[in-house]
Motif scaffolding. Structure first.
Motif, PDB file in Angstrom:
ATOM      1  N   VAL A  10       0.875  -1.351  -0.070  1.00  0.00           N
ATOM      2  CA  VAL A  10       0.155   0.038  -0.113  1.00  0.00           C
ATOM      3  C   VAL A  10       0.885   1.293  -0.167  1.00  0.00           C
ATOM      4  N   ARG A  11       0.424   1.998  -0.902  1.00  0.00           N
ATOM      5  CA  ARG A  11       1.285   3.525  -0.796  1.00  0.00           C
ATOM      6  C   ARG A  11       0.665   4.211   0.147  1.00  0.00           C
ATOM      7  N   THR A  12       1.777   4.869   1.029  1.00  0.00           N
ATOM      8  CA  THR A  12       1.189   5.739   2.195  1.00  0.00           C
ATOM      9  C   THR A  12       1.718   7.164   1.822  1.00  0.00           C
ATOM     10  N   THR A  13       2.315   7.642   0.855  1.00  0.00           N
ATOM     11  CA  THR A  13       2.684   8.924   0.302  1.00  0.00           C
ATOM     12  C   THR A  13       1.508   9.695  -0.534  1.00  0.00           C
ATOM     13  N   PRO A  14       1.444  10.761  -0.672  1.00  0.00           N
ATOM     14  CA  PRO A  14       0.315  11.531  -1.529  1.00  0.00           C
ATOM     15  C   PRO A  14       0.492  11.147  -2.847  1.00  0.00           C
ATOM     16  N   THR A  15      -0.643  10.440  -3.468  1.00  0.00           N
ATOM     17  CA  THR A  15      -0.599   9.598  -4.626  1.00  0.00           C
ATOM     18  C   THR A  15      -1.839  10.230  -5.509  1.00  0.00           C
ATOM     19  N   VAL A  16      -1.830  10.271  -6.811  1.00  0.00           N
ATOM     20  CA  VAL A  16      -2.844  10.559  -7.907  1.00  0.00           C
ATOM     21  C   VAL A  16      -2.679   9.524  -8.841  1.00  0.00           C
ATOM     22  N   ALA A  17      -3.830   8.928  -9.369  1.00  0.00           N
ATOM     23  CA  ALA A  17      -3.819   7.894 -10.232  1.00  0.00           C
ATOM     24  C   ALA A  17      -5.053   8.163 -11.286  1.00  0.00           C
ATOM     25  N   PRO A  18      -4.929   7.772 -12.421  1.00  0.00           N
ATOM     26  CA  PRO A  18      -6.204   7.737 -13.227  1.00  0.00           C
ATOM     27  C   PRO A  18      -7.174   6.512 -12.863  1.00  0.00           C
ATOM     28  N   TRP A 118     -10.059  11.003 -11.944  1.00  0.00           N
ATOM     29  CA  TRP A 118      -8.615  10.372 -11.355  1.00  0.00           C
ATOM     30  C   TRP A 118      -9.363  10.253  -9.587  1.00  0.00           C
ATOM     31  N   SER A 119      -8.231   9.623  -8.947  1.00  0.00           N
ATOM     32  CA  SER A 119      -8.420   9.582  -7.600  1.00  0.00           C
ATOM     33  C   SER A 119      -6.932   9.934  -6.845  1.00  0.00           C
ATOM     34  N   SER A 120      -7.299  10.788  -5.871  1.00  0.00           N
ATOM     35  CA  SER A 120      -5.967  11.111  -5.070  1.00  0.00           C
ATOM     36  C   SER A 120      -6.322  10.899  -3.498  1.00  0.00           C
ATOM     37  N   TRP A 121      -5.134  10.375  -3.031  1.00  0.00           N
ATOM     38  CA  TRP A 121      -5.064   9.830  -1.479  1.00  0.00           C
ATOM     39  C   TRP A 121      -3.806   9.910  -0.891  1.00  0.00           C
ATOM     40  N   PRO A 182      -4.412  16.486 -13.066  1.00  0.00           N
ATOM     41  CA  PRO A 182      -5.234  17.309 -12.184  1.00  0.00           C
ATOM     42  C   PRO A 182      -4.166  18.181 -11.161  1.00  0.00           C
ATOM     43  N   PRO A 183      -4.694  19.259 -11.118  1.00  0.00           N
ATOM     44  CA  PRO A 183      -3.536  20.267 -10.202  1.00  0.00           C
ATOM     45  C   PRO A 183      -2.906  19.725  -9.137  1.00  0.00           C
ATOM     46  N   VAL A 184      -3.628  18.869  -8.290  1.00  0.00           N
ATOM     47  CA  VAL A 184      -2.864  17.965  -7.472  1.00  0.00           C
ATOM     48  C   VAL A 184      -1.707  17.058  -7.729  1.00  0.00           C
ATOM     49  N   ALA A 185      -1.369  16.918  -9.032  1.00  0.00           N
ATOM     50  CA  ALA A 185      -0.384  16.285  -9.735  1.00  0.00           C
ATOM     51  C   ALA A 185       0.762  16.804  -9.295  1.00  0.00           C
ATOM     52  N   ALA A 186       0.851  18.083  -8.849  1.00  0.00           N
ATOM     53  CA  ALA A 186       2.064  18.996  -8.680  1.00  0.00           C
ATOM     54  C   ALA A 186       2.619  18.335  -7.249  1.00  0.00           C
TER      55      ALA A 186
END
Length: 357
Positions: A10-18, A118-121, A182-186
């Motif tokens: 499981v990724r615990t860092t801020p992640t964004v995925a299509p 997209w999903s971000s978490w 999305p903008p959160v990709a930065a």
């Protein structure tokens, strides 16, 4: 308690995925709210708001689970673009909606080519709005989230951004212009499609036609009640009669749960990557001479990835597995695999005093 196989996956860092295979419809017009309220399984009234919901068949089975985004001009409806591949008898959603427009002042048009989903978490902005979960338990086994009446709208209010409240830790769901991140990709790591699949599997969240099979799945067995997609107190909508009757007088005997998949024979040479859906998961007694009748029925394998998955399981089989008196297995290409279900950390826990009364 999280299942041990989670560790290292499981990724615990801020992640964004299509998110793959999602289709979008724009619904506008002065009567769009009333139109959707008559078809969706949740209330759509008052000021336009984001929400998670579902379209049900007249006989109470699920056709589509869906996210409803509010926009300045109306709504954008997100659903599984590949539903027909999993269930050819389901009506295409655009055709279904147009059939019900009649003389309503509603305009519907596809906008899949205008947006990506997209999903971000993993970051504070992906979970700082989370509130402690409270639940209502019905004798039938139905479970409803109780949202704070004096708090912010649970699904959020930012345009094209939904707080994904289907399960704790799911993060946010985003619409971005086609071809643009999305903008959160930065500020987030950009991950692939499989990372989102793994993310929701570990949270025990079913999604789309592969998990919630159109024209076959029942809403409560697919956890739509737990995930906030059903309003049992609203007025008439398609599929309402059987759903409410089950809620009050029925019994929920199956649920979708996350599972770990391992070789039944550790010496066998094979790797659990992914499997076809709808494989039967069969129970068998561990004791050679088990007390009581032989276990009945079987479960169904749904989405899988990297030794994790979701499965529609009979709750009596899960209880038998938890007691150590049943094993759960399936066979694929001549190889047997054992299944270990668990309940996610966020899964509703009924207070002891309520169970004893």
């Amino acid at each position: 308690m999280a299942f041990p196989i989670w560790k290292g996956l499981v990724r615990t860092t801020p992640t964004v995925a299509p998110i793959a295979h999602r289709a979008l419809l724009s619904i506008t017009g002065s009567q769009s709210t009333e139109f959707l309220n008559g078809l969706l399984a949740t209330s759509v009234n008052g000021s336009p708001r984001h929400r998670y919901s579902a379209f049900l068949h007249a006989q109470g089975r699920v056709m589509y689970d869906t996210f409803l985004y509010t926009t300045a001009g109306g709504y954008i409806l997100e659903y599984d673009a590949k539903a027909l591949e999993h269930s050819p008898e389901v009506t295409p959603l655009l055709s279904y909606l147009k059939r019900h427009v009649l003389r309503s002042k509603v305009k519907i048009r596809p906008v899949t080519e205008e947006y990506d989903v997209w999903s971000s978490w993993g970051s504070s902005q992906d979970h700082e709005w989370e509130t402690p979960r409270h639940w209502h338990f019905e004798q039938s086994g139905s479970i409803e989230p109780i949202w704070p009446e004096d708090g912010l709208w649970p699904w959020g209010s930012t345009e094209c951004v939904i707080h994904d409240r289907r399960g704790v830790g799911m993060g946010r769901r985003l619409l971005a212009r086609k071809g643009d991140p999305p903008p959160v990709a930065a500020t987030h790591d950009l991950a692939g499609i499989d990372e989102y699949l793994l993310h929701r599997l570990t949270k025990g969240v079913p999604e789309g036609a592969k998990d919630i099979i159109p024209m076959q799945a029942f809403p409560m067995e697919s956890n739509l009640d737990v995930m906030g997609a059903i309003d049992f107190r609203k007025g008439c909508y398609v599929g309402q009669e059987l759903t409410v009757r089950t809620y009050h007088t029925g019994a929920i005997r199956k649920r979708i749960l996350p599972i770990a998949i391992e070789l039944a024979n550790p010496q066998a040479q094979s790797s659990p990557l992914s499997f076809p859906t709808n494989i039967d998961i069969k129970p068998s007694a561990i004791d050679i001479k088990p007390a009581g009748p032989r276990p009945r029925g079987s479960g169904k394998l749904l989405s899988t990835h990297n030794g994790l998955g979701l499965a529609l399981l009979r709750l009596e089989h899960v209880a038998g597995w938890e007691k150590g008196i049943l094993r759960l297995e399936f066979e694929n290409d001549g190889v047997k695999w054992k299944v270990s279900p668990w309940r996610p950390e966020w899964w509703p826990q009924q207070p002891v005093e309520e169970i004893s009364t």
